[in-house]
Scaffold this active site. Sequence first.
Site, short mmCIF file in Angstrom:
data_model
loop_
_atom_site.label_atom_id
_atom_site.label_comp_id
_atom_site.label_asym_id
_atom_site.label_seq_id
_atom_site.Cartn_x
_atom_site.Cartn_y
_atom_site.Cartn_z
N LYS A 178 0.85 -1.21 0.00
CA LYS A 178 0.00 0.00 0.00
C LYS A 178 0.88 1.26 0.00
O LYS A 178 2.08 1.18 0.29
CB LYS A 178 -0.92 -0.02 1.22
CG LYS A 178 -0.18 0.05 2.55
CD LYS A 178 -1.12 -0.26 3.71
CE LYS A 178 -0.35 -0.30 5.02
NZ LYS A 178 -1.18 -0.82 6.13
N TYR A 195 16.18 30.32 7.14
CA TYR A 195 14.98 31.03 7.60
C TYR A 195 14.95 31.12 9.12
O TYR A 195 15.23 30.13 9.81
CB TYR A 195 13.72 30.29 7.15
CG TYR A 195 13.40 30.42 5.68
CD1 TYR A 195 13.10 31.67 5.13
CD2 TYR A 195 13.37 29.31 4.86
CE1 TYR A 195 12.78 31.80 3.79
CE2 TYR A 195 13.05 29.42 3.51
CZ TYR A 195 12.76 30.67 2.98
OH TYR A 195 12.44 30.79 1.66
#
Length: 386
Positions: A39, A262
């Site tokens: 999956k 940042y």
Amino acid sequence: MTGPLRATRALVRLAAIRSNVQVVRRALAPPTRLWAVVKANAYGHGAVPVAMAALEAGADALAVALPEEGWELRRAGVGSRILVLGPILPEQAVSVVSADLDAIVFSPAVIAALARAGSNAGRPVRVHLKVDTGMGRVGARPEDVAALAERIAAEPALRWAGLMTHLADADHDEREWTRGQYQQLLAVVEALRRRGWSPPVHAANSAGALRFPGLQADGVRVGLALYGVAPWAGAPALEPALGLQSVVTMVKGVPAGFRVGYGHTYETPGPLTIATVAAGYADGVRRGLSNRGAAIVGGRRVPIVGRVSMDQLTLGVPPDVPVHVGDPVVLLGREGALEVSAQDWAAWLDTVPYEVLCGIAARVPRLYTPAGDASGRTTGLARPQM
Ligand SMILES: *Cc1c(COP(=O)(O)O)cnc(C)c1O
């Protein structure tokens, strides 16, 4: 026209998948059915190549979460049985039947919808009745199983292919809870047997199958172990199948007191080489690794310094380590004796290796090395497969 070259790529060693399938296979008492769980794009590794490799190496069948994941495998020519582990809605029944997928059921509505779709298509539909023995998510309550069994048995278009449950804590639990779940399942099995029904039983995931051999029943559904991640500390040795690599795009030597990225969350404590890398959170290198994670470059494991940004991150490299633009960077995987594992990321991110692997973004090209290369390393840039 040649495509763009990609600096960041996931290298998937299918030889590792095959070897892990064999490790699991050896831990199973024949004829236990091995469902290889592929999956979520095979936990980020690529559903089709992994499914093919797993079947080749001895898995009996496949399992996915969604009908469309089953469809992807069918379109690629996979002929094995494919079980959809997730709950389906009645309106998805036709899609399950037309791709000849096995479905789980725990409600009269879905049983009826699958029966209708099967009889319209003129083909039998294999259903697995799911019992909730303590996961508390989906599945029928044990006391409702007999009534659902009657409904399945009354539908000529349905084949009762399994009775299953899902373990909530097989990787941590010191047996009690897991055994309790299994005891509940066995009580259901016994009650059904008294009425003449004995569908094949499956309950265990990777941790369940490997830690509790007594819970292997008629089949196991194994995902994590196939990808080479130990489901608990004492697991047999497995080979991690995925390496995430990128390259250095800029190198600068900086003095003490230099601020990076940042928010200026990092300031160099002394002279340092800042190596900028062409991967960021849009590739699945999660922002939570800022000032926490590490990567391998120039033969060293070095820290991620400053904030991980969308497409780039920065490494703090000791000034004596030679790094150059274009050097390979191992974000996940091994190089020689050094390793950054999915478990390392999971610890840094306070999550599980499952989420780390599924989180490798779709924009990262997956490259497959069939024969296997112990380092998982290639040189040069990758051309995405378009
Ligand atoms: C994902 C899943 C598995 C596989 O679990 P692993 O821990 O990866 O082995 C098994 N059963 C069900 C129902 C699942 O959803």
